[in-house]
Design a protein around this motif. Structure first.
Motif, short mmCIF file in Angstrom:
data_model
loop_
_atom_site.label_atom_id
_atom_site.label_comp_id
_atom_site.label_asym_id
_atom_site.label_seq_id
_atom_site.Cartn_x
_atom_site.Cartn_y
_atom_site.Cartn_z
N VAL A 1 -10.16 -4.05 -1.31
CA VAL A 1 -10.05 -2.63 -0.99
C VAL A 1 -9.94 -1.83 -2.29
N PRO A 2 -10.36 -0.56 -2.27
CA PRO A 2 -10.25 0.26 -3.48
C PRO A 2 -8.79 0.46 -3.89
N ALA A 3 -8.55 0.50 -5.20
CA ALA A 3 -7.19 0.71 -5.70
C ALA A 3 -6.70 2.12 -5.42
N ASP A 4 -7.63 3.06 -5.33
CA ASP A 4 -7.24 4.46 -5.10
C ASP A 4 -8.20 5.04 -4.07
N GLN A 5 -7.65 5.65 -3.03
CA GLN A 5 -8.47 6.23 -1.96
C GLN A 5 -8.03 7.68 -1.71
N PRO A 6 -8.50 8.61 -2.53
CA PRO A 6 -8.08 10.01 -2.40
C PRO A 6 -8.82 10.74 -1.29
N ILE B 1 0.86 -1.18 0.00
CA ILE B 1 0.00 0.00 0.00
C ILE B 1 0.90 1.23 0.00
N THR B 2 0.64 2.16 -0.89
CA THR B 2 1.38 3.42 -0.86
C THR B 2 0.54 4.47 -0.14
N VAL B 3 1.20 5.33 0.61
CA VAL B 3 0.51 6.39 1.34
C VAL B 3 1.19 7.72 1.08
N ASP B 4 0.42 8.73 0.83
CA ASP B 4 0.86 10.10 0.52
C ASP B 4 1.51 10.21 -0.85
N VAL B 5 2.61 9.48 -1.07
CA VAL B 5 3.33 9.55 -2.36
C VAL B 5 3.06 8.26 -3.14
N PRO B 6 2.54 8.36 -4.37
CA PRO B 6 2.32 7.14 -5.15
C PRO B 6 3.59 6.64 -5.80
N ALA B 7 3.59 5.37 -6.16
CA ALA B 7 4.67 4.81 -6.98
C ALA B 7 4.32 5.04 -8.44
N ASP B 8 5.33 5.20 -9.26
CA ASP B 8 5.12 5.49 -10.67
C ASP B 8 5.56 4.29 -11.51
N ILE C 1 3.98 1.08 -11.53
CA ILE C 1 3.66 -0.24 -10.99
C ILE C 1 2.35 -0.16 -10.21
N ASP C 2 1.55 -1.21 -10.29
CA ASP C 2 0.30 -1.27 -9.54
C ASP C 2 0.55 -1.75 -8.12
N VAL C 3 -0.14 -1.15 -7.17
CA VAL C 3 -0.09 -1.60 -5.78
C VAL C 3 -1.51 -1.96 -5.36
N THR C 4 -1.64 -2.57 -4.20
CA THR C 4 -2.96 -2.98 -3.73
C THR C 4 -3.88 -1.79 -3.52
N SER C 5 -3.34 -0.70 -2.99
CA SER C 5 -4.13 0.51 -2.81
C SER C 5 -3.20 1.70 -2.63
N HIS C 6 -3.62 2.84 -3.14
CA HIS C 6 -2.90 4.09 -2.86
C HIS C 6 -3.80 5.00 -2.05
N ILE C 7 -3.29 5.48 -0.94
CA ILE C 7 -4.02 6.38 -0.05
C ILE C 7 -3.28 7.70 -0.03
N GLY C 8 -3.92 8.74 -0.46
CA GLY C 8 -3.20 10.01 -0.50
C GLY C 8 -4.13 11.18 -0.73
#
Length: 296
Positions: A282-287, A110-117, A119-126
């Motif tokens: 879980v959602p892939a993106d949680q803005p 899971i990435t938080v605040d800063v996304p990875a560029d 590659i897909d992750v389980t979820s990004h929260i930012g």
């Protein structure tokens, strides 16, 4: 020295044994970008509080804005066999090797605040950084009366900053009498001060500066005052830490800050990890949409 460190880290990744990966351990491993900024201090505390409330093990490592350390920290989590890795990348592209290795080991990321560029992750929260950038541009246009030259202090290796700068640029582009005349990198407060001084010297008619973060904005405000341009230049920041909010209330140069909510990000990161551990989708993106803080 830096290249040598990266080589050693990559070599260490290559030597990871199957036996180490197979030794599973419960819980969350978190690699956070820094603890030298109030935003990340609040984010880390929120993660600790929520992990305690949910009774889930949590180990936090601090990368100190050092990519090689972050790669090594993620390697350590892989060896320990945590269930989920939460990461705020030091470098959105440079972290790909670590994420790929974790995924190969069967560990959700899971990435938080800063996304990875890339590659897909389980979820990004930012924070919805693009929308925040648009809000910053709209606030700048309002404060400058829809006209004037603007400069940007940037941090181009972090995707969240790339997104907020794009939003800012897109907002400014909608005002024909406004123009972005300079953009320089200023990651630390000292670097941001130097960047602001350089841009003001090269562009004495600048009437607005957008700092990618509050440290950059606060440094720009110091540069504006030192150049005796406080009646000409407005500064807008991004983060919303207390020091910046106080500056908005007391310093006429600081027009406002885009306010993030690190406590919400940290809590949601742990909640999402808990759901992943339980096998839930879980959602892939949680803005999280940021707010706008202007003078009280």
């Amino acid at each position: 020295m830096f290249r040598s460190g990266i080589f050693k880290t990559v070599l260490a990744f290559g030597l990871l044994s199957a036996a180490a990966v197979s030794a599973r351990a419960d819980g969350i491993g978190a690699s956070l970008l820094t603890q030298q900024h109030p935003f990340y201090i609040d984010l880390a505390q929120a993660m600790k509080d929520e992990a305690k409330a949910k009774n889930v093990p949590l180990e936090i490592s601090i990368a100190n804005q050092d990519l090689s350390k972050q790669l090594a920290d993620v390697e350590d989590f892989i060896i320990k066999g945590v269930d989920v890795i939460v990461i705020s990348p030091v470098d959105s592209k440079g972290v790909l090797a670590a994420i790929m290795k974790a995924k190969k080991a069967g560990i959700k990321v899971i990435t938080v605040d800063v996304p990875a560029d890339g590659i897909d992750v389980t979820s990004h929260i930012g924070t919805d950084n693009y929308t925040g950038g648009v809000k910053a541009g709209e606030l700048m246009a309002k404060d400058l009366g829809d006209k004037g030259n603007v400069a940007i202090i940037d941090y181009p290796t972090v995707q969240s900053v790339v997104n907020r700068v794009k939003g800012f640029r897109d907002a400014i582009a909608k005002h024909p009498e406004m123009k972005i005349v300079a953009q320089q990198t200023g990651i630390t407060r000292a670097e941001a001060l130097a960047a602001a001084q350089n841009m003001l010297q090269a562009n004495p008619d600048v009437s607005g500066i957008f700092g990618f973060g509050d440290d950059a904005a606060l440094a720009a405000a110091v540069a504006v005052k030192a150049a005796n341009l406080q009646d000409q230049v407005k500064v807008i920041g991004f983060d919303g830490m207390k020091e910046a909010r106080d500056a908005v209330d007391t310093n006429p140069v600081m027009a406002g800050v885009i306010q993030q909510f690190p406590d919400q990000l940290g809590k949601l990161a742990v909640d999402t990890a808990v759901k992943v551990i339980a096998g839930e989708a879980v959602p892939a993106d949680q803005p999280i949409v940021p707010g706008v803080y202007t003078k009280k």
